[in-house]
Design a protein around this motif. Structure first.
Motif, PDB file in Angstrom:
ATOM      1  N   VAL A 149       0.829  -1.201   0.000  1.00 47.73           N
ATOM      2  CA  VAL A 149       0.000   0.000   0.000  1.00 47.73           C
ATOM      3  C   VAL A 149       0.867   1.256   0.000  1.00 47.73           C
ATOM      4  N   GLY A 150       2.054   1.157   0.597  1.00 45.64           N
ATOM      5  CA  GLY A 150       2.972   2.285   0.522  1.00 45.64           C
ATOM      6  C   GLY A 150       3.375   2.574  -0.912  1.00 45.64           C
ATOM      7  N   GLY A 151       3.717   1.510  -1.656  1.00 49.85           N
ATOM      8  CA  GLY A 151       4.087   1.687  -3.056  1.00 49.85           C
ATOM      9  C   GLY A 151       2.956   2.241  -3.885  1.00 49.85           C
ATOM     10  N   ASN A 152       1.764   1.699  -3.672  1.00 49.43           N
ATOM     11  CA  ASN A 152       0.616   2.183  -4.454  1.00 49.43           C
ATOM     12  C   ASN A 152       0.236   3.611  -4.091  1.00 49.43           C
ATOM     13  N   ALA A 153       0.365   3.953  -2.803  1.00 47.99           N
ATOM     14  CA  ALA A 153       0.088   5.334  -2.397  1.00 47.99           C
ATOM     15  C   ALA A 153       1.087   6.284  -3.051  1.00 47.99           C
ATOM     16  N   GLY A 154       2.345   5.872  -3.069  1.00 47.80           N
ATOM     17  CA  GLY A 154       3.355   6.690  -3.738  1.00 47.80           C
ATOM     18  C   GLY A 154       3.084   6.830  -5.218  1.00 47.80           C
ATOM     19  N   GLY A 155       2.651   5.726  -5.838  1.00 45.44           N
ATOM     20  CA  GLY A 155       2.301   5.775  -7.254  1.00 45.44           C
ATOM     21  C   GLY A 155       1.134   6.681  -7.543  1.00 45.44           C
ATOM     22  N   ALA A 156       0.246   6.839  -6.551  1.00 50.12           N
ATOM     23  CA  ALA A 156      -0.904   7.738  -6.720  1.00 50.12           C
ATOM     24  C   ALA A 156      -0.521   9.193  -6.492  1.00 50.12           C
ATOM     25  N   ILE A 157       0.340   9.432  -5.500  1.00 45.83           N
ATOM     26  CA  ILE A 157       0.718  10.804  -5.156  1.00 45.83           C
ATOM     27  C   ILE A 157       1.639  11.402  -6.217  1.00 45.83           C
ATOM     28  N   GLY A 158       2.486  10.578  -6.823  1.00 45.90           N
ATOM     29  CA  GLY A 158       3.439  11.077  -7.811  1.00 45.90           C
ATOM     30  C   GLY A 158       2.808  11.885  -8.939  1.00 45.90           C
ATOM     31  N   PRO A 159       1.798  11.340  -9.638  1.00 43.35           N
ATOM     32  CA  PRO A 159       1.165  12.113 -10.708  1.00 43.35           C
ATOM     33  C   PRO A 159       0.527  13.416 -10.221  1.00 43.35           C
ATOM     34  N   LEU A 160      -0.016  13.381  -8.997  1.00 41.72           N
ATOM     35  CA  LEU A 160      -0.622  14.604  -8.454  1.00 41.72           C
ATOM     36  C   LEU A 160       0.441  15.668  -8.230  1.00 41.72           C
ATOM     37  N   LEU A 161       1.569  15.279  -7.656  1.00 42.67           N
ATOM     38  CA  LEU A 161       2.660  16.239  -7.447  1.00 42.67           C
ATOM     39  C   LEU A 161       3.243  16.700  -8.780  1.00 42.67           C
ATOM     40  N   ALA A 162       3.285  15.791  -9.749  1.00 41.26           N
ATOM     41  CA  ALA A 162       3.760  16.181 -11.082  1.00 41.26           C
ATOM     42  C   ALA A 162       2.851  17.239 -11.689  1.00 41.26           C
ATOM     43  N   ALA A 163       1.536  17.062 -11.499  1.00 41.38           N
ATOM     44  CA  ALA A 163       0.570  18.029 -12.030  1.00 41.38           C
ATOM     45  C   ALA A 163       0.708  19.385 -11.349  1.00 41.38           C
ATOM     46  N   LEU A 164       1.072  19.380 -10.068  1.00 43.51           N
ATOM     47  CA  LEU A 164       1.170  20.623  -9.311  1.00 43.51           C
ATOM     48  C   LEU A 164       2.519  21.318  -9.469  1.00 43.51           C
ATOM     49  N   VAL A 165       3.583  20.524  -9.683  1.00 39.43           N
ATOM     50  CA  VAL A 165       4.937  21.082  -9.654  1.00 39.43           C
ATOM     51  C   VAL A 165       5.622  21.040 -11.020  1.00 39.43           C
ATOM     52  N   ILE A 166       5.653  19.859 -11.653  1.00 40.17           N
ATOM     53  CA  ILE A 166       6.464  19.703 -12.863  1.00 40.17           C
ATOM     54  C   ILE A 166       5.760  20.235 -14.102  1.00 40.17           C
ATOM     55  N   ILE A 167       4.482  19.884 -14.285  1.00 37.14           N
ATOM     56  CA  ILE A 167       3.754  20.304 -15.489  1.00 37.14           C
ATOM     57  C   ILE A 167       3.711  21.833 -15.607  1.00 37.14           C
ATOM     58  N   PRO A 168       3.389  22.591 -14.523  1.00 36.01           N
ATOM     59  CA  PRO A 168       3.340  24.051 -14.671  1.00 36.01           C
ATOM     60  C   PRO A 168       4.716  24.711 -14.799  1.00 36.01           C
ATOM     61  N   PHE A 169       5.751  24.156 -14.132  1.00 34.47           N
ATOM     62  CA  PHE A 169       7.024  24.863 -14.022  1.00 34.47           C
ATOM     63  C   PHE A 169       8.148  24.284 -14.876  1.00 34.47           C
ATOM     64  N   GLY A 170       7.976  23.051 -15.354  1.00 33.15           N
ATOM     65  CA  GLY A 170       8.956  22.526 -16.283  1.00 33.15           C
ATOM     66  C   GLY A 170       9.766  21.345 -15.764  1.00 33.15           C
ATOM     67  N   GLN A 171      10.476  20.738 -16.687  1.00 35.83           N
ATOM     68  CA  GLN A 171      11.222  19.497 -16.449  1.00 35.83           C
ATOM     69  C   GLN A 171      12.290  19.633 -15.363  1.00 35.83           C
ATOM     70  N   ARG A 172      12.920  20.792 -15.247  1.00 29.29           N
ATOM     71  CA  ARG A 172      14.006  20.971 -14.289  1.00 29.29           C
ATOM     72  C   ARG A 172      13.547  20.737 -12.850  1.00 29.29           C
ATOM     73  N   TYR A 173      12.245  20.945 -12.601  1.00 30.54           N
ATOM     74  CA  TYR A 173      11.733  20.801 -11.241  1.00 30.54           C
ATOM     75  C   TYR A 173      11.680  19.347 -10.779  1.00 30.54           C
ATOM     76  N   ILE A 174      11.949  18.407 -11.692  1.00 31.70           N
ATOM     77  CA  ILE A 174      12.070  17.004 -11.281  1.00 31.70           C
ATOM     78  C   ILE A 174      13.191  16.868 -10.247  1.00 31.70           C
ATOM     79  N   GLY A 175      14.231  17.668 -10.387  1.00 25.49           N
ATOM     80  CA  GLY A 175      15.372  17.592  -9.485  1.00 25.49           C
ATOM     81  C   GLY A 175      15.018  17.846  -8.029  1.00 25.49           C
ATOM     82  N   TRP A 176      13.989  18.658  -7.785  1.00 28.33           N
ATOM     83  CA  TRP A 176      13.588  18.937  -6.404  1.00 28.33           C
ATOM     84  C   TRP A 176      13.106  17.686  -5.684  1.00 28.33           C
TER      85      TRP A 176
END
Length: 405
Positions: A149-176
């Protein structure tokens, strides 16, 4: 025929060590959160580098193959020579992959970056699964569910954080997100110390536990493993369609934005995380064969209906599918370890590796099919995959009762 099987353990091993289970689950959350960033940013990468669906599929294929091919060998090696430090070492590879991904400027660099993340995953999963097994106190299904469930929760949170952080601000923010990898390394270092102490206690204070189980002929064990791998194929090919292409399906069919599609993907993955926790305990109580059957075949009516409903119906069905289909893996993994006792690392590596491999191959094949026939056609075809769950009926009943000696 039944016969008693003796296994060594310790006083500590006979108790469920919940702090370690929750810690390894948290590290699994962080590990899979970082992995899930890869498919979550596919729309961004596709636009930035003018990628085809086939090339998107190749990215997943390279990632999943590096995350899968090494796992059985890592598991086989650590069955003989357990290495508590390998958990943190695996996460270090993932950290390097994230940093490289943030600065990747072409398809080749992207493939090299996801390879590093895949290697980290291949080192992490077999040993982390062993830790969950050692901390289970005999509640193997529960322990695997907490871990999963930890892995699946992480798999669910990742796309949400990507939508909030990476998609609006760009690829470089993956480093954070490397900060999360560092946190995971610290947690895994602490877990590694417990793991080392546990092995020392096991060597110093042996205690026999006798398990009564059905002893199968070698050919039946092999057939049963093949059936389980077929079920993994069914589950993870379908999951590949959802994790890699559900956002594209929603964008094309219903005209939603990229960020909206990521939120809907999060809803599916959150349902997967919620359903995972049920599979292990229910398998412990009612039998893993029944849970495997219900989890895969039970999703079929909903997968068959999904391509034919509106946006609201699609999201509702996706959530239901996620809840049902997610309970299978913990039950399959524990069932397999009972088929081949004493080989937890090898079995975990084989099944995690095969699952990732099928996800990667599935993504590549489905990407090619999407280029040829369209993304909606892909979902119409994948709808039939859970029907493969019917082969569960050929699995033997192997579960017995435990008694102490």
């Amino acid at each position: 025929m039944k016969e008693p099987i003796a296994a060594s353990g310790t006083l500590q091993a006979n108790q469920t060590v919940y702090p370690i289970l929750f810690a390894i689950s948290l590290s699994h959350l962080l590990n899979d959160l970082l992995q899930s960033l890869i498919p979550a940013i596919y729309p961004l990468l596709k636009d930035n580098y003018a990628l085809t669906f086939t090339q998107v599929g190749i990215i997943t294929l390279v990632f999943q193959l590096t995350a899968s091919i090494l796992q059985p060998f890592v598991g086989l090696y650590t069955d003989k020579r357990p290495n508590p430090k390998s958990l943190a070492i695996g996460m270090f590879f993932s950290l390097m992959g994230l940093i490289c991904m943030a600065f990747a400027g072409n398809l080749s660099a992207i493939l090299a970056s996801v390879s590093l993340i895949g290697i980290g995953s291949s080192v992490f999963h077999p040993e982390a699964s062993r830790v969950a097994h050692l901390a289970s106190g005999g509640k193997k299904g529960l322990a695997q569910s907490i871990f999963q469930v930890g892995g699946n929760a992480g798999g669910a949170i990742g796309p949400l954080l990507a939508a909030l952080v990476i998609i609006p601000f760009g690829q470089r923010y993956i480093g954070w997100f490397g900060v999360l990898a560092i946190v995971a390394i610290i947690i895994l270092t602490i877990i590694g110390k417990w793991y080392q102490q546990h092995m020392a206690l096991k060597a110093a204070q042996p205690q026999k536990v006798v398990t009564e189980r059905v002893v199968l002929p070698r050919y039946k064990v092999i057939i049963s493993i093949i059936i389980l791998l077929v079920l993994i194929f069914s589950k993870y090919f379908y999951m590949a369609s959802m994790t890699s292409y559900f956002t594209f399906y929603l964008i094309e069919k219903f005209g939603v934005s990229v960020q909206q599609s990521q939120v809907y993907l999060f809803a599916f993955l959150a349902a997967v995380a919620a359903g995972t926790i049920l599979g292990g305990p229910l398998g412990d109580r009612y039998g893993r064969k029944w849970i495997i059957w219900i989890s895969i075949l039970g999703a079929a009516p909903f997968t068959l209906l999904l391509p034919h409903v509106n946006l609201f119906g699609t999201i509702v069905l996706a959530v239901i599918i996620g809840l049902i289909i997610s309970s299978a893996f913990s039950a399959i993994l524990v069932y397999a370890t009972e088929l081949i006792p004493g080989k937890v690392g090898m079995v975990a590596g084989l099944f995690f590796g095969f699952a990732f491999g099928m996800g990667g191959i599935g993504s590549a094949v489905l990407g090619w099919l999407a280029d040829q026939k369209g993304i909606q056609y892909v979902f119409s075809v994948c709808a039939f995959l859970p029907l493969i769950g019917m082969v569960t009926g050929f699995l033997p009943n192997i579960e017995g009762k435990k008694r102490k000696k």
